[in-house]
Design a protein around this motif. Structure first.
Motif, PDB file in Angstrom:
ATOM      1  N   ILE A  46      56.792  60.199  71.558  1.00 29.33           N
ATOM      2  CA  ILE A  46      55.918  59.488  70.613  1.00 29.33           C
ATOM      3  C   ILE A  46      55.082  58.445  71.337  1.00 29.33           C
ATOM      4  O   ILE A  46      53.862  58.312  71.102  1.00 29.33           O
ATOM      5  CB  ILE A  46      56.770  58.824  69.502  1.00 29.33           C
ATOM      6  CG1 ILE A  46      57.444  59.905  68.630  1.00 29.33           C
ATOM      7  CG2 ILE A  46      55.904  57.904  68.634  1.00 29.33           C
ATOM      8  CD1 ILE A  46      58.420  59.353  67.613  1.00 29.33           C
ATOM      9  N   MET A  47      55.732  57.689  72.232  1.00 32.14           N
ATOM     10  CA  MET A  47      55.002  56.650  72.973  1.00 32.14           C
ATOM     11  C   MET A  47      53.958  57.249  73.908  1.00 32.14           C
ATOM     12  O   MET A  47      52.899  56.657  74.149  1.00 32.14           O
ATOM     13  CB  MET A  47      55.993  55.797  73.784  1.00 32.14           C
ATOM     14  CG  MET A  47      56.873  54.912  72.932  1.00 32.14           C
ATOM     15  SD  MET A  47      58.031  53.949  73.946  1.00 32.14           S
ATOM     16  CE  MET A  47      58.830  52.969  72.676  1.00 32.14           C
ATOM     17  N   THR A  48      54.271  58.430  74.462  1.00 35.96           N
ATOM     18  CA  THR A  48      53.300  59.096  75.341  1.00 35.96           C
ATOM     19  C   THR A  48      52.080  59.530  74.554  1.00 35.96           C
ATOM     20  O   THR A  48      50.927  59.379  75.016  1.00 35.96           O
ATOM     21  CB  THR A  48      53.949  60.324  76.021  1.00 35.96           C
ATOM     22  OG1 THR A  48      55.108  59.916  76.739  1.00 35.96           O
ATOM     23  CG2 THR A  48      52.971  60.986  76.986  1.00 35.96           C
ATOM     24  N   ILE A  49      52.326  60.068  73.353  1.00 37.34           N
ATOM     25  CA  ILE A  49      51.204  60.476  72.483  1.00 37.34           C
ATOM     26  C   ILE A  49      50.346  59.265  72.138  1.00 37.34           C
ATOM     27  O   ILE A  49      49.104  59.348  72.107  1.00 37.34           O
ATOM     28  CB  ILE A  49      51.729  61.151  71.201  1.00 37.34           C
ATOM     29  CG1 ILE A  49      52.394  62.495  71.566  1.00 37.34           C
ATOM     30  CG2 ILE A  49      50.606  61.363  70.196  1.00 37.34           C
ATOM     31  CD1 ILE A  49      53.153  63.127  70.414  1.00 37.34           C
ATOM     32  N   ASN A  50      51.026  58.134  71.916  1.00 38.93           N
ATOM     33  CA  ASN A  50      50.308  56.899  71.586  1.00 38.93           C
ATOM     34  C   ASN A  50      49.770  56.201  72.837  1.00 38.93           C
ATOM     35  O   ASN A  50      49.219  55.091  72.737  1.00 38.93           O
ATOM     36  CB  ASN A  50      51.215  55.936  70.819  1.00 38.93           C
ATOM     37  CG  ASN A  50      51.624  56.504  69.467  1.00 38.93           C
ATOM     38  OD1 ASN A  50      50.877  57.286  68.860  1.00 38.93           O
ATOM     39  ND2 ASN A  50      52.789  56.105  68.980  1.00 38.93           N
ATOM     40  N   GLU A  51      50.040  56.830  74.006  1.00 33.53           N
ATOM     41  CA  GLU A  51      49.582  56.329  75.293  1.00 33.53           C
ATOM     42  C   GLU A  51      50.158  54.949  75.627  1.00 33.53           C
ATOM     43  O   GLU A  51      49.534  54.133  76.316  1.00 33.53           O
ATOM     44  CB  GLU A  51      48.049  56.293  75.350  1.00 33.53           C
ATOM     45  CG  GLU A  51      47.418  57.672  75.232  1.00 33.53           C
ATOM     46  CD  GLU A  51      45.908  57.640  75.390  1.00 33.53           C
ATOM     47  OE1 GLU A  51      45.341  56.515  75.438  1.00 33.53           O
ATOM     48  OE2 GLU A  51      45.307  58.714  75.479  1.00 33.53           O
ATOM     49  N   THR A  52      51.378  54.710  75.091  1.00 34.97           N
ATOM     50  CA  THR A  52      52.086  53.453  75.431  1.00 34.97           C
ATOM     51  C   THR A  52      52.731  53.564  76.807  1.00 34.97           C
ATOM     52  O   THR A  52      52.770  52.592  77.573  1.00 34.97           O
ATOM     53  CB  THR A  52      53.161  53.140  74.367  1.00 34.97           C
ATOM     54  OG1 THR A  52      52.573  53.155  73.082  1.00 34.97           O
ATOM     55  CG2 THR A  52      53.801  51.782  74.628  1.00 34.97           C
ATOM     56  N   ILE A  53      53.273  54.750  77.105  1.00 34.54           N
ATOM     57  CA  ILE A  53      53.853  55.023  78.413  1.00 34.54           C
ATOM     58  C   ILE A  53      53.330  56.358  78.914  1.00 34.54           C
ATOM     59  O   ILE A  53      52.713  57.116  78.149  1.00 34.54           O
ATOM     60  CB  ILE A  53      55.407  55.054  78.370  1.00 34.54           C
ATOM     61  CG1 ILE A  53      55.906  56.160  77.433  1.00 34.54           C
ATOM     62  CG2 ILE A  53      55.982  53.700  78.007  1.00 34.54           C
ATOM     63  CD1 ILE A  53      57.421  56.326  77.455  1.00 34.54           C
ATOM     64  N   THR A  54      53.629  56.662  80.180  1.00 37.92           N
ATOM     65  CA  THR A  54      53.149  57.907  80.780  1.00 37.92           C
ATOM     66  C   THR A  54      54.287  58.907  80.909  1.00 37.92           C
ATOM     67  O   THR A  54      55.456  58.579  80.721  1.00 37.92           O
ATOM     68  CB  THR A  54      52.564  57.633  82.171  1.00 37.92           C
ATOM     69  OG1 THR A  54      53.627  57.185  83.038  1.00 37.92           O
ATOM     70  CG2 THR A  54      51.465  56.588  82.119  1.00 37.92           C
ATOM     71  N   VAL A  55      53.914  60.136  81.266  1.00 40.36           N
ATOM     72  CA  VAL A  55      54.922  61.178  81.502  1.00 40.36           C
ATOM     73  C   VAL A  55      55.835  60.777  82.660  1.00 40.36           C
ATOM     74  O   VAL A  55      57.057  60.983  82.620  1.00 40.36           O
ATOM     75  CB  VAL A  55      54.231  62.531  81.809  1.00 40.36           C
ATOM     76  CG1 VAL A  55      55.262  63.583  82.199  1.00 40.36           C
ATOM     77  CG2 VAL A  55      53.414  62.998  80.621  1.00 40.36           C
ATOM     78  N   GLY A  56      55.254  60.196  83.696  1.00 42.29           N
ATOM     79  CA  GLY A  56      56.055  59.744  84.846  1.00 42.29           C
ATOM     80  C   GLY A  56      57.095  58.704  84.445  1.00 42.29           C
ATOM     81  O   GLY A  56      58.206  58.688  84.976  1.00 42.29           O
ATOM     82  N   ASP A  57      56.722  57.836  83.486  1.00 40.99           N
ATOM     83  CA  ASP A  57      57.664  56.823  82.998  1.00 40.99           C
ATOM     84  C   ASP A  57      58.871  57.474  82.331  1.00 40.99           C
ATOM     85  O   ASP A  57      60.015  57.042  82.515  1.00 40.99           O
ATOM     86  CB  ASP A  57      56.961  55.888  82.005  1.00 40.99           C
ATOM     87  CG  ASP A  57      55.865  55.058  82.659  1.00 40.99           C
ATOM     88  OD1 ASP A  57      55.919  54.881  83.893  1.00 40.99           O
ATOM     89  OD2 ASP A  57      54.949  54.606  81.945  1.00 40.99           O
ATOM     90  N   ILE A  58      58.600  58.525  81.535  1.00 37.27           N
ATOM     91  CA  ILE A  58      59.697  59.229  80.856  1.00 37.27           C
ATOM     92  C   ILE A  58      60.636  59.864  81.886  1.00 37.27           C
ATOM     93  O   ILE A  58      61.877  59.783  81.780  1.00 37.27           O
ATOM     94  CB  ILE A  58      59.153  60.295  79.891  1.00 37.27           C
ATOM     95  CG1 ILE A  58      58.369  59.644  78.757  1.00 37.27           C
ATOM     96  CG2 ILE A  58      60.292  61.138  79.325  1.00 37.27           C
ATOM     97  CD1 ILE A  58      57.748  60.626  77.793  1.00 37.27           C
ATOM     98  N   VAL A  59      60.066  60.502  82.899  1.00 37.08           N
ATOM     99  CA  VAL A  59      60.881  61.135  83.951  1.00 37.08           C
ATOM    100  C   VAL A  59      61.732  60.073  84.659  1.00 37.08           C
ATOM    101  O   VAL A  59      62.933  60.279  84.928  1.00 37.08           O
ATOM    102  CB  VAL A  59      59.989  61.878  84.961  1.00 37.08           C
ATOM    103  CG1 VAL A  59      60.825  62.392  86.138  1.00 37.08           C
ATOM    104  CG2 VAL A  59      59.274  63.034  84.282  1.00 37.08           C
ATOM    105  N   ALA A  60      61.132  58.916  84.956  1.00 35.15           N
ATOM    106  CA  ALA A  60      61.883  57.828  85.607  1.00 35.15           C
ATOM    107  C   ALA A  60      63.030  57.361  84.722  1.00 35.15           C
ATOM    108  O   ALA A  60      64.150  57.103  85.203  1.00 35.15           O
ATOM    109  CB  ALA A  60      60.944  56.665  85.922  1.00 35.15           C
ATOM    110  N   PHE A  61      62.765  57.259  83.402  1.00 40.07           N
ATOM    111  CA  PHE A  61      63.816  56.859  82.465  1.00 40.07           C
ATOM    112  C   PHE A  61      64.980  57.853  82.480  1.00 40.07           C
ATOM    113  O   PHE A  61      66.143  57.460  82.405  1.00 40.07           O
ATOM    114  CB  PHE A  61      63.240  56.729  81.050  1.00 40.07           C
ATOM    115  CG  PHE A  61      62.943  55.316  80.652  1.00 40.07           C
ATOM    116  CD1 PHE A  61      63.859  54.587  79.921  1.00 40.07           C
ATOM    117  CD2 PHE A  61      61.741  54.703  81.011  1.00 40.07           C
ATOM    118  CE1 PHE A  61      63.597  53.276  79.552  1.00 40.07           C
ATOM    119  CE2 PHE A  61      61.465  53.401  80.644  1.00 40.07           C
ATOM    120  CZ  PHE A  61      62.388  52.680  79.915  1.00 40.07           C
TER     121      PHE A  61
END
Length: 595
Positions: A270-285
């Protein structure tokens, strides 16, 4: 945790190992945390330059990223190795010191302590209890430090990316710690039950091996087999329950990891769609969540380790705090001249309340052979325990050369004593080791060994063995007869060249002819030695210079053999009965030989 404070002195002793371990943990986790950050930056860079990225640039980016990731992995591994080398090594060093401290306490504690405590419980202090404490000192400390360091580093990185997502992702982790704690507690309890049942199995097996002759003689093989099967079934059932609980461990972790990952992907998407975080951020998480999984899971396990270590250290502390009732109060040089005197001595065993000695008085002159006779349980052996100061009299005095025994140098007095106890103990070593055991310097010549073995009338038996004095004995000398064990024990006392020789009914397993030879050898060598012989057989005592007959801890008669016979009292009655018994045994032997 109060009991574990005792270990702080060891942490202080090995402080550089601990400090190094903390530093290496920080460095190792620093490299570990940088790995997800590297992946995040690489993915974000790839996404940002996707339209302009050539094949060659993509290959170069992959090689560069892979090389850096590999370098970080190697660096992390090297420092993780150093963490284990410092903290686990520290725990092994402390284990070594603690076992030595406990063993030294074993040697310090007196005879009365061992009468009050059973051997198995004492052995657990230095084996099972120390092992549980070591788990706290090693893995317990290491994983706790790792959790704190990694948690701080990871949370800082996660919050830097997105604080809200961090909060939601971490929600299942405390729950995981609690559930793992509950599972670990059950595992610990069941493990203790399994270990206890295993001890029962081991004890039963040991008793069976030791008493196999009795078992076969009474044809109790089937009964013992059933008993062993019953214990084995209990062990199996408890092990199965442990396995069932153990099987919940990884599924619990996997479920909660999956729950955190689901929350992460849902909210992160959801945050990626809203451009709050990036795909790379999700992978790091995802990387960070998996990095925190084992440290959080280890909380419950470490808590269980600490609980068991605290309980074990409490038992160890109680043992180490025990003080011997008998201590050496004098460190001046002492040379035993030969005179012993008991003055109105009484003693009651505290664990049973039985009065073994009551108002007993006698004098042993220098260089004389003094004998003590009495029925079984009359208090004969207790007199020797009092004389060697293994126990303290409740009242009265024991004088050694006119000085109270509590005021002389006990260590030097015992060094001048040679004692052959009623219960012979031989070590699982060579015959030469067992004979020379009482010497400070065991580098004795074969001639000395042969001489004392000859005096103890056991040389001919030793020479019959192929390895002779190098013959290895089984547990407690199981490959020797009772008489051979007694005579080797006599040789062990004689090689010390003692000024005081104590023989505690040590000829009960030899025939009268061998007994006579040994006693004659002892008399020939005892010109400058005081000798006390305790026995219930008059044949062992009749050549003594003086003897006393005791009954229920009291002196009944005193004098030489001839004087006591002339009294026509209890001694004469015992002597006459033993003569009749010997005559009957002789007739039976002659009849058996004739047949």
């Amino acid at each position: 945790m109060k009991s574990l404070k005792y270990l702080n002195k060891y942490f202080l002793k090995y402080k550089w190992h601990l400090i190094a371990g903390i530093v290496f943990t920080v460095v190792s986790n620093f490299f570990a945390v940088k790995m997800p950050v590297l992946v995040k930056d690489t993915i974000n860079h790839y996404v940002e330059t996707l339209g302009n990225l050539t094949f060659e640039n993509a290959i170069w980016l992959a090689i560069k990223t892979g090389g850096i990731y590999l370098a970080l992995t190697i660096a992390k591994g090297i420092f993780l190795f150093l963490v284990r080398q410092s903290i686990i090594m520290m725990s092994r060093q402390i284990e070594y010191d603690l076992k030595n401290e406990i063993f030294n306490q074993y040697l310090k504690l007196d005879f009365s302590f061992y009468k009050r405590n059973n051997t198995g419980d004492l052995m657990n202090r230095i084996s099972e209890d120390v092992s549980l404490v070591r788990m706290y000192l090693g893995p317990g400390v290491m994983y706790t430090i790792n959790l704190v360091v990694l948690f701080v580093l990871v949370i800082v990185q996660m919050i830097a990316i997105n604080g809200t997502l961090t909060l939601f992702v971490l929600i299942p982790l405390p729950l995981m710690s609690f559930l793992i704690y509950k599972v670990s507690s059950s595992m610990s309890r069941l493990s203790s039950e399994v270990q206890k049942e295993q001890s029962t199995l081991s004890t039963l097996a040991q008793e069976t091996f030791s008493g196999i002759r009795i078992i076969k003689a009474y044809q109790r093989e089937e009964q013992i087999h059933d008993k062993f099967n019953s214990s084995a079934d209990n062990y199996k059932n408890k092990s199965m329950r442990l396995i069932m609980v153990n099987s919940l461990f990884m599924p619990t972790i996997s479920f909660l990891i999956g729950l955190s990952t689901v929350i992460l992907i849902y909210l992160g998407g959801i945050m990626t769609i809203n451009e709050t975080i990036t795909v790379g951020d999700i992978v790091a998480f995802v990387f960070f969540v998996n990095m925190l999984t084992w440290p959080f899971a280890s909380v419950g396990w470490v808590t269980s380790i600490i609980q068991r270590a605290a309980a074990s250290q409490t038992r160890i502390n109680q043992f180490l705090e025990a003080t011997p009732e008998i201590k050496n109060n004098n460190f001046d040089d002492f040379t035993f001249k030969g005179k012993i005197e008991f003055k109105n001595v009484s003693y009651t065993y505290p664990n049973t309340g039985i009065q073994a000695i009551e108002n007993l008085s006698f004098v042993v002159e220098k260089g004389k052979t003094f004998a003590i006779i009495g029925r079984t349980g009359s208090g004969k052996s207790t007199i020797l325990h009092l004389l060697t100061r293994n126990i303290q009299p409740d009242s009265g005095q024991i004088l050694i050369d006119g000085i109270d025994i509590s005021m002389i140098n006990l260590d030097q007095f015992r060094a001048q004593i040679g004692i052959v106890p009623q219960e012979v103990f031989l070590f699982s070593d060579t015959i030469s080791y067992n004979i020379s055991f009482g010497l400070e310097n065991r580098n004795v010549s074969i001639e000395e060994l042969r001489e004392v073995a000859k005096r103890a009338h056991v040389l001919h038996n030793i020479e019959d063995f192929p390895a002779q004095f190098d013959t290895l004995l089984g547990e407690r000398g199981v490959n020797l007869s009772g008489g051979q064990k007694q005579r080797i024990s006599i040789a062990r006392a004689l090689i010390r060249k003692p000024k005081l020789l104590l023989l505690d009914d040590c000829l009960s397993a030899v025939d009268t002819e061998t007994e006579e030879i040994i006693l004659r050898n002892l008399v020939d060598e005892s010109i400058e030695r005081t000798t006390l012989i305790v026995s219930h057989r008059i044949s062992s005592l009749r050549n003594a210079d003086k003897m006393i007959l005791i009954d229920k801890g009291q002196k009944v008669e005193e004098g030489s053999h001839d004087e006591l016979i002339a009294l026509n009292g209890q001694y004469a009655e015992i002597y006459e009965k033993q003569l009749i018994d010997e005559a009957e045994e002789s007739e039976e032997s002659e009849e058996a030989a004739a047949e």
